[in-house]
Design an enzyme around this catalytic site. Structure first.
Site, short mmCIF file in Angstrom:
data_model
loop_
_atom_site.label_atom_id
_atom_site.label_comp_id
_atom_site.label_asym_id
_atom_site.label_seq_id
_atom_site.Cartn_x
_atom_site.Cartn_y
_atom_site.Cartn_z
N HIS A 51 37.57 2.99 28.78
CA HIS A 51 36.53 2.91 27.74
C HIS A 51 35.47 1.86 28.04
O HIS A 51 34.36 1.96 27.55
CB HIS A 51 37.13 2.70 26.34
CG HIS A 51 38.15 1.64 26.23
ND1 HIS A 51 39.48 1.93 26.12
CD2 HIS A 51 38.05 0.29 26.24
CE1 HIS A 51 40.16 0.80 26.04
NE2 HIS A 51 39.32 -0.20 26.11
N GLY A 54 31.78 2.79 29.47
CA GLY A 54 30.66 3.19 28.64
C GLY A 54 30.54 2.41 27.34
O GLY A 54 29.62 2.64 26.56
N HIS A 55 31.44 1.46 27.08
CA HIS A 55 31.45 0.74 25.80
C HIS A 55 31.53 -0.75 26.06
O HIS A 55 32.59 -1.34 25.88
CB HIS A 55 32.64 1.20 24.96
CG HIS A 55 32.51 0.91 23.51
ND1 HIS A 55 32.96 -0.26 22.94
CD2 HIS A 55 31.99 1.64 22.50
CE1 HIS A 55 32.74 -0.23 21.63
NE2 HIS A 55 32.15 0.91 21.35
N PHE A 56 30.60 -1.41 26.44
CA PHE A 56 29.23 -1.06 26.82
C PHE A 56 29.00 -1.60 28.21
O PHE A 56 29.48 -2.69 28.51
CB PHE A 56 28.23 -1.68 25.84
CG PHE A 56 28.42 -1.22 24.42
CD1 PHE A 56 27.91 0.01 24.02
CD2 PHE A 56 29.10 -1.99 23.49
CE1 PHE A 56 28.06 0.44 22.71
CE2 PHE A 56 29.25 -1.56 22.19
CZ PHE A 56 28.74 -0.34 21.80
N ILE A 61 33.29 -4.14 25.37
CA ILE A 61 33.89 -4.39 24.06
C ILE A 61 34.90 -3.28 23.79
O ILE A 61 34.57 -2.09 23.91
CB ILE A 61 32.82 -4.42 22.95
CG1 ILE A 61 31.82 -5.57 23.21
CG2 ILE A 61 33.47 -4.57 21.58
CD1 ILE A 61 30.63 -5.55 22.29
#
Length: 161
Positions: A51, A54-56, A61
């Site tokens: 994750h 893409g986060h972020f 996070i």
């Protein structure tokens, strides 16, 4: 539950209770198991988790929903250990999340302490309610209440029963 009921669950026991696997197994160890009442899960947050791509980008996070899922997995392990459900194709389904608040960012290098307490449910019950809070270094990151249904299939997932 017997006198031999463990008060901790290492990753081997966790995987014998939960069906989750990478990348969605979100608890590394569970300690302080008080049968059918409470437990504390540990999640070592690493930059290698998918994750974070893409986060972020550049500011990793942990998504809040994955923190809540980690609390739910901790609760499921607590019930699974308490009821001796290792290797018994135990499944748990989210039914609801209430009063969820996020208080701080969680990212790579953090260790989440996942405190869960059963507020409704007893041995043999299908529907359980829990209060959960996630902390990093003693600082509150997330708190919520959630409801789950515990299911013990009569045959392994994917096989006709």
């Amino acid at each position: 539950m017997t006198a031999d009921t463990p008060t901790t669950a290492d990753i081997d026991l966790i995987q014998r209770i939960l069906p989750h696997r990478y990348p969605f197994l979100l608890v590394d160890r569970v300690r302080d198991i008080e049968p059918f009442k409470s437990a504390v899960g540990l999640k070592n947050v690493t930059v290698n988790e998918p994750h974070f791509q893409g986060h972020f980008p550049g500011v990793p996070i942990m998504p809040g929903v994955t923190i809540v899922e980690a609390m739910a997995q901790t609760a499921a392990v607590m019930v699974g250990v308490s009821a001796d459900l290792a290797d018994k194709n135990f499944l748990v389904y989210f039914m609801g999340i209430d009063s969820c608040k996020f208080r701080r960012k969680v990212g790579p290098g953090d260790v989440l302490e996942l405190h869960v307490t059963a507020t409704r449910g007893k041995p043999g019950a299908k529907v359980w309610k829990f209060d959960g809070r996630a902390e990093v270094d003693g600082e509150l990151a997330c708190e919520c209440s959630f409801t789950a249904m515990m299911d013990l299939p009569t045959s392994p997932p994917g096989e006709a029963g």
